[in-house]
Design a protein around this motif. Structure first.
Motif, PDB file in Angstrom:
ATOM      1  N   LEU A 368       0.845  -1.190   0.000  1.00  0.00           N
ATOM      2  CA  LEU A 368       0.000   0.000   0.000  1.00  0.00           C
ATOM      3  C   LEU A 368       0.878   1.237   0.000  1.00  0.00           C
ATOM      4  O   LEU A 368       1.786   1.370   0.820  1.00  0.00           O
ATOM      5  CB  LEU A 368      -0.922  -0.003   1.223  1.00  0.00           C
ATOM      6  CG  LEU A 368      -1.940   1.122   1.319  1.00  0.00           C
ATOM      7  CD1 LEU A 368      -3.202   0.635   2.023  1.00  0.00           C
ATOM      8  CD2 LEU A 368      -1.373   2.326   2.082  1.00  0.00           C
ATOM      9  N   SER A 369       0.613   2.145  -0.918  1.00  0.00           N
ATOM     10  CA  SER A 369       1.358   3.402  -1.012  1.00  0.00           C
ATOM     11  C   SER A 369       0.373   4.543  -1.223  1.00  0.00           C
ATOM     12  O   SER A 369      -0.690   4.356  -1.811  1.00  0.00           O
ATOM     13  CB  SER A 369       2.360   3.375  -2.176  1.00  0.00           C
ATOM     14  OG  SER A 369       3.229   2.271  -2.077  1.00  0.00           O
ATOM     15  N   ILE A 370       0.751   5.730  -0.739  1.00  0.00           N
ATOM     16  CA  ILE A 370      -0.111   6.905  -0.863  1.00  0.00           C
ATOM     17  C   ILE A 370       0.670   7.991  -1.598  1.00  0.00           C
ATOM     18  O   ILE A 370       1.840   8.237  -1.299  1.00  0.00           O
ATOM     19  CB  ILE A 370      -0.565   7.415   0.522  1.00  0.00           C
ATOM     20  CG1 ILE A 370      -1.255   6.281   1.292  1.00  0.00           C
ATOM     21  CG2 ILE A 370      -1.499   8.603   0.379  1.00  0.00           C
ATOM     22  CD1 ILE A 370      -1.604   6.643   2.715  1.00  0.00           C
ATOM     23  N   TYR A 371      -0.003   8.642  -2.550  1.00  0.00           N
ATOM     24  CA  TYR A 371       0.660   9.651  -3.379  1.00  0.00           C
ATOM     25  C   TYR A 371      -0.179  10.910  -3.466  1.00  0.00           C
ATOM     26  O   TYR A 371      -1.417  10.872  -3.443  1.00  0.00           O
ATOM     27  CB  TYR A 371       0.884   9.119  -4.803  1.00  0.00           C
ATOM     28  CG  TYR A 371       1.801   7.929  -4.852  1.00  0.00           C
ATOM     29  CD1 TYR A 371       3.165   8.091  -5.000  1.00  0.00           C
ATOM     30  CD2 TYR A 371       1.291   6.635  -4.769  1.00  0.00           C
ATOM     31  CE1 TYR A 371       4.007   6.993  -5.035  1.00  0.00           C
ATOM     32  CE2 TYR A 371       2.126   5.534  -4.806  1.00  0.00           C
ATOM     33  CZ  TYR A 371       3.487   5.724  -4.941  1.00  0.00           C
ATOM     34  OH  TYR A 371       4.319   4.641  -4.984  1.00  0.00           O
ATOM     35  N   LYS A 372       0.526  12.045  -3.562  1.00  0.00           N
ATOM     36  CA  LYS A 372      -0.138  13.292  -3.903  1.00  0.00           C
ATOM     37  C   LYS A 372      -0.529  13.253  -5.374  1.00  0.00           C
ATOM     38  O   LYS A 372      -0.114  12.389  -6.129  1.00  0.00           O
ATOM     39  CB  LYS A 372       0.786  14.488  -3.648  1.00  0.00           C
ATOM     40  CG  LYS A 372       1.078  14.775  -2.196  1.00  0.00           C
ATOM     41  CD  LYS A 372       1.936  16.038  -2.081  1.00  0.00           C
ATOM     42  CE  LYS A 372       2.189  16.406  -0.627  1.00  0.00           C
ATOM     43  NZ  LYS A 372       3.013  17.639  -0.515  1.00  0.00           N
ATOM     44  N   ILE A 373      -1.290  14.253  -5.790  1.00  0.00           N
ATOM     45  CA  ILE A 373      -1.743  14.302  -7.169  1.00  0.00           C
ATOM     46  C   ILE A 373      -0.579  14.477  -8.137  1.00  0.00           C
ATOM     47  O   ILE A 373      -0.651  14.077  -9.298  1.00  0.00           O
ATOM     48  CB  ILE A 373      -2.767  15.445  -7.352  1.00  0.00           C
ATOM     49  CG1 ILE A 373      -3.439  15.357  -8.722  1.00  0.00           C
ATOM     50  CG2 ILE A 373      -2.110  16.792  -7.156  1.00  0.00           C
ATOM     51  CD1 ILE A 373      -4.339  14.164  -8.872  1.00  0.00           C
ATOM     52  N   ASN A 374       0.549  15.062  -7.668  1.00  0.00           N
ATOM     53  CA  ASN A 374       1.705  15.262  -8.545  1.00  0.00           C
ATOM     54  C   ASN A 374       2.619  14.043  -8.599  1.00  0.00           C
ATOM     55  O   ASN A 374       3.681  14.084  -9.205  1.00  0.00           O
ATOM     56  CB  ASN A 374       2.497  16.494  -8.104  1.00  0.00           C
ATOM     57  CG  ASN A 374       3.067  16.360  -6.696  1.00  0.00           C
ATOM     58  OD1 ASN A 374       2.922  15.326  -6.053  1.00  0.00           O
ATOM     59  ND2 ASN A 374       3.692  17.418  -6.211  1.00  0.00           N
ATOM     60  N   GLY A 375       2.205  12.933  -7.957  1.00  0.00           N
ATOM     61  CA  GLY A 375       2.990  11.709  -7.999  1.00  0.00           C
ATOM     62  C   GLY A 375       3.978  11.555  -6.861  1.00  0.00           C
ATOM     63  O   GLY A 375       4.642  10.523  -6.756  1.00  0.00           O
ATOM     64  N   GLN A 376       4.087  12.550  -5.977  1.00  0.00           N
ATOM     65  CA  GLN A 376       5.015  12.465  -4.852  1.00  0.00           C
ATOM     66  C   GLN A 376       4.441  11.546  -3.776  1.00  0.00           C
ATOM     67  O   GLN A 376       3.300  11.700  -3.343  1.00  0.00           O
ATOM     68  CB  GLN A 376       5.255  13.852  -4.258  1.00  0.00           C
ATOM     69  CG  GLN A 376       6.163  13.852  -3.025  1.00  0.00           C
ATOM     70  CD  GLN A 376       6.248  15.225  -2.379  1.00  0.00           C
ATOM     71  OE1 GLN A 376       5.840  16.218  -2.965  1.00  0.00           O
ATOM     72  NE2 GLN A 376       6.758  15.271  -1.167  1.00  0.00           N
ATOM     73  N   GLN A 377       5.244  10.581  -3.332  1.00  0.00           N
ATOM     74  CA  GLN A 377       4.772   9.658  -2.308  1.00  0.00           C
ATOM     75  C   GLN A 377       4.778  10.321  -0.944  1.00  0.00           C
ATOM     76  O   GLN A 377       5.692  11.074  -0.598  1.00  0.00           O
ATOM     77  CB  GLN A 377       5.641   8.398  -2.281  1.00  0.00           C
ATOM     78  CG  GLN A 377       5.127   7.333  -1.316  1.00  0.00           C
ATOM     79  CD  GLN A 377       5.928   6.040  -1.377  1.00  0.00           C
ATOM     80  OE1 GLN A 377       6.925   5.958  -2.093  1.00  0.00           O
ATOM     81  NE2 GLN A 377       5.493   5.025  -0.656  1.00  0.00           N
ATOM     82  N   VAL A 378       3.747  10.063  -0.159  1.00  0.00           N
ATOM     83  CA  VAL A 378       3.668  10.554   1.221  1.00  0.00           C
ATOM     84  C   VAL A 378       3.569   9.340   2.137  1.00  0.00           C
ATOM     85  O   VAL A 378       3.179   8.251   1.721  1.00  0.00           O
ATOM     86  CB  VAL A 378       2.465  11.498   1.419  1.00  0.00           C
ATOM     87  CG1 VAL A 378       2.642  12.778   0.636  1.00  0.00           C
ATOM     88  CG2 VAL A 378       1.169  10.816   1.017  1.00  0.00           C
ATOM     89  N   PHE A 379       3.914   9.556   3.394  1.00  0.00           N
ATOM     90  CA  PHE A 379       4.000   8.430   4.320  1.00  0.00           C
ATOM     91  C   PHE A 379       3.086   8.654   5.515  1.00  0.00           C
ATOM     92  O   PHE A 379       2.854   9.778   5.947  1.00  0.00           O
ATOM     93  CB  PHE A 379       5.451   8.235   4.775  1.00  0.00           C
ATOM     94  CG  PHE A 379       6.380   7.934   3.639  1.00  0.00           C
ATOM     95  CD1 PHE A 379       6.566   6.631   3.212  1.00  0.00           C
ATOM     96  CD2 PHE A 379       7.045   8.950   2.978  1.00  0.00           C
ATOM     97  CE1 PHE A 379       7.415   6.343   2.154  1.00  0.00           C
ATOM     98  CE2 PHE A 379       7.896   8.681   1.924  1.00  0.00           C
ATOM     99  CZ  PHE A 379       8.088   7.369   1.515  1.00  0.00           C
ATOM    100  N   SER A 380       2.571   7.561   6.053  1.00  0.00           N
ATOM    101  CA  SER A 380       1.599   7.648   7.137  1.00  0.00           C
ATOM    102  C   SER A 380       1.704   6.409   8.009  1.00  0.00           C
ATOM    103  O   SER A 380       2.277   5.384   7.623  1.00  0.00           O
ATOM    104  CB  SER A 380       0.186   7.768   6.564  1.00  0.00           C
ATOM    105  OG  SER A 380      -0.779   7.722   7.589  1.00  0.00           O
ATOM    106  N   THR A 381       1.128   6.509   9.205  1.00  0.00           N
ATOM    107  CA  THR A 381       1.017   5.354  10.096  1.00  0.00           C
ATOM    108  C   THR A 381      -0.188   4.512   9.670  1.00  0.00           C
ATOM    109  O   THR A 381      -1.295   5.028   9.525  1.00  0.00           O
ATOM    110  CB  THR A 381       0.828   5.811  11.548  1.00  0.00           C
ATOM    111  OG1 THR A 381       1.946   6.614  11.938  1.00  0.00           O
ATOM    112  CG2 THR A 381       0.713   4.617  12.476  1.00  0.00           C
ATOM    113  N   ILE A 382       0.048   3.226   9.439  1.00  0.00           N
ATOM    114  CA  ILE A 382      -1.008   2.319   8.997  1.00  0.00           C
ATOM    115  C   ILE A 382      -1.209   1.244  10.063  1.00  0.00           C
ATOM    116  O   ILE A 382      -0.259   0.573  10.460  1.00  0.00           O
ATOM    117  CB  ILE A 382      -0.639   1.674   7.654  1.00  0.00           C
ATOM    118  CG1 ILE A 382      -0.457   2.754   6.585  1.00  0.00           C
ATOM    119  CG2 ILE A 382      -1.705   0.675   7.225  1.00  0.00           C
ATOM    120  CD1 ILE A 382       0.011   2.216   5.259  1.00  0.00           C
ATOM    121  N   SER A 383      -2.440   1.099  10.548  1.00  0.00           N
ATOM    122  CA  SER A 383      -2.747   0.095  11.560  1.00  0.00           C
ATOM    123  C   SER A 383      -3.925  -0.749  11.091  1.00  0.00           C
ATOM    124  O   SER A 383      -4.654  -0.369  10.174  1.00  0.00           O
ATOM    125  CB  SER A 383      -3.069   0.757  12.898  1.00  0.00           C
ATOM    126  OG  SER A 383      -4.129   1.687  12.755  1.00  0.00           O
TER     127      SER A 383
END
Length: 419
Positions: A368-383
């Motif tokens: 699982l990966s999360i990206y901004k609309i410009n394609g830049q990956q962002v990171f988060s805590t996943i539980s």
């Protein structure tokens, strides 16, 4: 008679389906010369020698065309563009400086109202602090490096002992550490916190010149292209030279690179002369070069200058003489409803503020990966709680984001909004 009509309808439907499956490109604004392209939310922005164009990603329709006749623009000739973290557009012109557009008002910056040394903007990038970095060329061909944070202009050209203006800088990017990378004829520069590092490629065993582009991927690896049909890879320790085995099919050089963060590919545009036959676009996948060009009739266009990939698996290509090409190597669809199979990831609430919840457990969070609309990956805590996955988005900026995930070996993408 009814049976005959029914059979005819079925045959027509089958023909239409086969035709739809065989189409993998769409040409927009044919005959126009485009130089750069970028994406914002569900729109594509492209600059040309005929003004600024805006397209809808979903249906590939032109939604706006700005030029001197319908806007405050004082030029229609543009080289480059960048979209900042607030979705403000910055257009670099060939003869009028930088034009800022926030969706309502236009502002022009050049050598008459700023410290810029000219009106010919070669390259613009935005760093993680929303600061602009600009390569600007004067009438006497001197190119300098500037930054602008919205209030203060700074000339950074004095950082460079071996002046970059003598090396003909061609491209810039910002990496995950917010370092600025600039490529030129035979050198690569890294600038961070007013400290510059100069990488002279021959001293690292890389005897390639005329670097045309630089990008940084999600692993912070830097990739460079050259007009000599080479790709140079730097993993922050080692330099590697990569050339496709059929490099002779690309006599006119690689012009630009882009990262497809949604499918983990690199795309190459190629060709900068008017009489080439073999250029087109190329995908780097698992260390293999996959070409789409006139030789295999999969991409009957040449002299491509930039390729970007959107969240719907479409590739948008700026060409020098054929307009903008919308392309999908697996077949082009102008609907967002068929991104994956019927098994879809549900996200709720959507829009959201502090967290989002998915409808089932993702067994391997690495998928699982999360990206901004410009394609830049962002990171988060996943539980994970029972059969649900909880994603903390409390530190996300407002805007549109995409969750890329793997289900039954299939890569899918879903959208959510942070408000």
């Amino acid at each position: 008679m009814k049976n005959l009509i029914l059979i005819s309808i079925c045959i027509l439907s089958l023909i239409n389906n086969l035709l739809a499956q065989s189409i993998n490109y769409l040409q927009l604004n044919a005959g126009k010369a485009f130089k750069d392209i970028a994406q914002e939310n569900d729109y594509i922005w492209a600059v040309s020698s005929n003004g600024i164009y805006k397209y809808s990603k979903q249906n590939a329709q032109l939604t706006a065309h700005y030029h001197c006749g319908n806007s405050p623009l004082v030029t229609a000739d543009f080289n480059t563009l960048a979209i900042d973290n607030n979705n403000v557009k910055w257009f670099g012109s060939a003869d009028a400086g930088i034009i800022r557009f926030d969706g309502n008002s236009w502002t022009i910056y050049n050598d008459t109202n700023s410290i810029l040394n000219g009106k010919n903007i070669k390259s613009i990038v935005v760093d993680h602090n929303n600061k602009l970095w600009i390569l600007c060329s004067s009438d006497n061909l001197i190119t300098n490096l500037f930054s602008f944070d919205g209030n203060i202009w700074i000339n950074h050209s004095n950082l460079i002992n071996n002046p970059i203006l003598n090396e003909l800088p061609t491209s810039m990017c910002v990496d995950k550490e917010n370092a600025l990378w600039i490529c030129s004829l035979q050198s690569v520069y890294r600038i961070q916190n007013n400290i510059i590092t100069n990488y002279n490629l021959p001293s690292y065993g890389i005897n390639e010149s005329f670097l045309s582009s630089v990008v940084s991927d999600t692993n912070n690896v830097k990739w460079f292209s050259s007009y000599n049909n080479a790709i140079i890879k730097f993993d922050n320790s080692n330099w590697d030279l990569i050339k496709p085995a059929d490099t002779n099919n690309f006599f006119y050089g690689f012009t630009n690179l882009s990262i497809d963060n949604f499918e983990n590919h690199i795309w190459i545009s190629s060709g900068f002369e008017s009489n080439m036959e073999f250029s087109g676009i190329t995908k780097i996948e698992n260390q293999s070069f996959i070409h789409y060009n006139t030789l295999n009739n999969q991409f009957p266009f040449y002299q491509t200058l930039k390729v970007i990939a959107d969240q719907y698996h479409k590739k948008w290509v700026a060409t020098a003489i054929a307009g903008v090409i919308v392309f999908n190597e697996n077949g082009l669809s102008l609907s967002t409803e068929n991104i994956g199979s019927k098994e879809r990831l549900s996200i709720f609430p959507n829009p959201a503020t502090d967290y989002i919840t998915t409808n089932y457990s993702i067994n391997d969070a690495k998928n699982l990966s999360i990206y901004k609309i410009n394609g830049q990956q962002v990171f988060s805590t996943i539980s994970k709680i029972n059969n649900q996955t909880i994603i903390d988005i409390s530190n996300f900026e407002k805007g549109i984001y995409f969750v890329k995930y793997q289900y039954n070996k299939e890569i899918k993408v879903e959208k959510f909004v942070v408000n």
